[in-house]
Write an enzyme that holds these catalytic residues in place. Structure first.
Site, PDB file in Angstrom:
ATOM      1  N   TYR A   4      11.041   6.656  15.451  1.00  0.00           N
ATOM      2  CA  TYR A   4      10.977   6.651  13.824  1.00  0.00           C
ATOM      3  C   TYR A   4      11.947   7.403  13.349  1.00  0.00           C
ATOM      4  O   TYR A   4      12.814   7.090  12.339  1.00  0.00           O
ATOM      5  CB  TYR A   4       9.466   6.970  13.472  1.00  0.00           C
TER       6      TYR A   4
ATOM      7  N   LYS B  15      15.231   6.781  10.881  1.00  0.00           N
ATOM      8  CA  LYS B  15      15.803   7.120   9.572  1.00  0.00           C
ATOM      9  C   LYS B  15      16.895   8.354   9.421  1.00  0.00           C
ATOM     10  O   LYS B  15      17.484   8.203   8.473  1.00  0.00           O
ATOM     11  CB  LYS B  15      14.224   8.151   9.249  1.00  0.00           C
TER      12      LYS B  15
ATOM     13  N   SER C  16       0.698  -1.421   0.099  1.00  0.00           N
ATOM     14  CA  SER C  16       0.063   0.095   0.031  1.00  0.00           C
ATOM     15  C   SER C  16       0.843   1.370   0.125  1.00  0.00           C
ATOM     16  O   SER C  16       2.034   1.129   0.004  1.00  0.00           O
ATOM     17  CB  SER C  16      -0.961   0.014   1.290  1.00  0.00           C
TER      18      SER C  16
ATOM     19  N   THR D 182      -0.936   8.629   3.322  1.00  0.00           N
ATOM     20  CA  THR D 182      -0.808   7.062   3.047  1.00  0.00           C
ATOM     21  C   THR D 182      -1.624   6.392   4.291  1.00  0.00           C
ATOM     22  O   THR D 182      -1.801   7.253   5.359  1.00  0.00           O
ATOM     23  CB  THR D 182       0.504   6.467   3.001  1.00  0.00           C
TER      24      THR D 182
END
Length: 470
Positions: A351, A355, A199, A386
């Site tokens: 997160y 990254k 997705s 998203t």
């Protein structure tokens, strides 16, 4: 009736010229009057395909409906054009001559009443626009774009911080789009691996790469979803060279098993897109005892890419695209904090830290793998709408939904890094909207060389521990 006949020659195979030109979604790349185009019919481009192209007028714009009425690949395509202002028939011929492709463009325009009376006065302008469009098509098919570099406006925005952050929105995407060069490179014969393709950005990337003819290996963890995605993409694009590999990339044993399968198959990999990811709002560990953000977002792409290095090297000229996040701009690399602990856990922070680590890894690989012909770059998609953003950051999604990019807009730079000829000219950079951008908006987030070395040694240690345990 106004008739236009123009010819160009390009040093490209006739099949590539036909496939690029017959897909009229490309018109904004080569026709200066067109600024938006989309395919409104189902299935691959072919007989009966329809496109809506919006073009500029001296005052306002006009929407044109193109319908393919003849389709003889790779030699000829005819399109019927309808609008409130005029009708037209465009026929484009492709002929191989002395190692080049000759493109002959024939168009007949008929203005509708009451504008038909002005046809004579409009003829000169129409012919001039037609000639300009064919020059643009030649430029697109020549595919000799300059290496990417940051514009002065983007560099200035990054220095001022808030304008740089504003470019993460859909308006930033549309601003950047105005300066883009055509992307006509064919991907046929290239093998590309895309992780997290079920997705969002991964699916949008897979769809576009499939449209361009790449042979795709899509890594997903849900068997039913994987089967559905592969089936849907084959029907949508007409590309049968798509298959799925099942793996939960937060589990290192499954990462290793995936790499082993690909290594045993022995197929060189032209492009690896490390896209799989998730933002975990609650602290947790994997079945292997690793903190889940660190396992999925940093250790997994590190481990998979390192394992697939022989296949990337075997391709001759290959690319690795690491998908990171604008959130990393808020974090400094601190190796001792990459594995988050339960106390004061914040999913967005965990997160962003991982990254940031992946961005540093990108720069280090680019230097060490240059001799192997492997280009390594990172990109961040801006603020994209998203499923992952909606579920993990509901408040952010609600506040920003009017300025979020579509998944296709967010994925555009992934596709460009994987496909564009000029994207292979630079390595070790962070990209947004096809421009290399700063990796630090704030000076306080800059890491020093010892910390970078510590990161690489830390990640190396996990491979050593696994090999000893085995």
């Amino acid at each position: 009736m106004i008739s236009l006949k123009e010819s160009i020659r390009v040093a490209r195979p006739v099949e590539e010229c036909f496939e690029y030109t017959a897909d009229f979604r490309t018109t904004p790349e080569w026709d200066a009057t067109a600024f938006k185009a989309r395919k409104i019919s189902d299935g691959p481009v072919g007989m009966g395909s329809q496109f809506v192209v919006r073009c500029k007028l001296p005052l306002g714009s006009i929407e044109l409906l193109y319908t393919i009425t003849e389709f003889e690949a790779p030699n000829m395509v005819t399109l019927q054009v309808e609008s409130w202002l005029f009708s037209a028939v465009d026929t484009i011929y492709f002929t191989e001559e002395n190692g080049e492709t000759r493109v002959d463009y024939h168009a007949d325009f008929s203005y509708k009443m009451p504008f038909a009376a002005l046809e004579g006065a409009l003829k000169t302008g129409m012919l001039r626009m037609g000639k300009s469009a064919l020059r643009g098509l030649k430029r697109a098919l020549d595919d000799s774009n300059a290496p990417p570099k940051i514009s002065s406006g983007s560099a200035r925005a990054d220095r001022l911080l808030w304008p740089g952050l504003a470019m993460f929105s859909k308006w930033g995407y549309r601003r950047g789009q105005k300066r883009w060069s055509p992307m006509s490179a064919s991907l046929k014969g290239q093998t590309m691996v895309v992780t997290g393709a079920s997705s969002g950005l991964g699916l949008a990337t897979a769809r576009e790469l499939a449209e361009r003819g790449a042979e795709l290996i899509l890594v997903m963890r849900n068997p039913k979803r994987a089967e559905a995605v592969v089936s849907e993409l084959k029907v949508e694009t007409g590309n049968s060279a798509i298959r799925a590999e099942l793996a939960d990339l937060s589990i290192m044993a499954e990462v290793d098993a995936l790499a082993d399968r690909l290594l045993k198959a022995g197929q060189p990999i032209d492009v690896l897109v490390n896209n799989a990811g998730a933002l975990f709002n609650d602290w947790g560990t994997t079945s292997e005892g690793l903190e889940q953000s660190f396992a999925l977002l940093l250790l997994s792409p590190w481990r998979l890419t390192r394992a697939l290095h022989p296949l990337l090297k075997a391709a001759g000229q290959s690319r690795v695209v690491n998908v990171v996040s604008g959130g990393m701009y808020s974090q400094k690399l601190r190796v001792d904090r990459l594995e988050a602990i339960p106390e004061n856990y914040a999913g967005a922070t965990a997160y962003a830290r991982c990254k940031r680590g992946l961005t540093v890894v990108t720069e280090e690989w680019a230097k060490s793998w240059e001799k192997d012909g492997i280009v390594v770059n990172a990109m961040h998609p801006g603020w994209a709408d998203t499923p992952g953003v909606e579920s993990a950051l509901p408040a952010f999604h609600t506040l920003t939904r009017l300025i979020l990019r579509t998944p296709e807009e967010g994925a555009d730079t992934i596709v460009w890094l994987a496909a564009a000829s000029e994207a292979s000219a630079v390595s070790g950079k962070l990209f947004l909207d096809r421009e290399p951008r700063t990796t630090h908006l704030l000076s306080k987030t800059r890491e020093d060389d010892p910390e970078r070395e510590k990161l690489m040694a830390f990640l190396e240690g996990f491979e050593l521990e696994t090999s000893i345990a085995a």
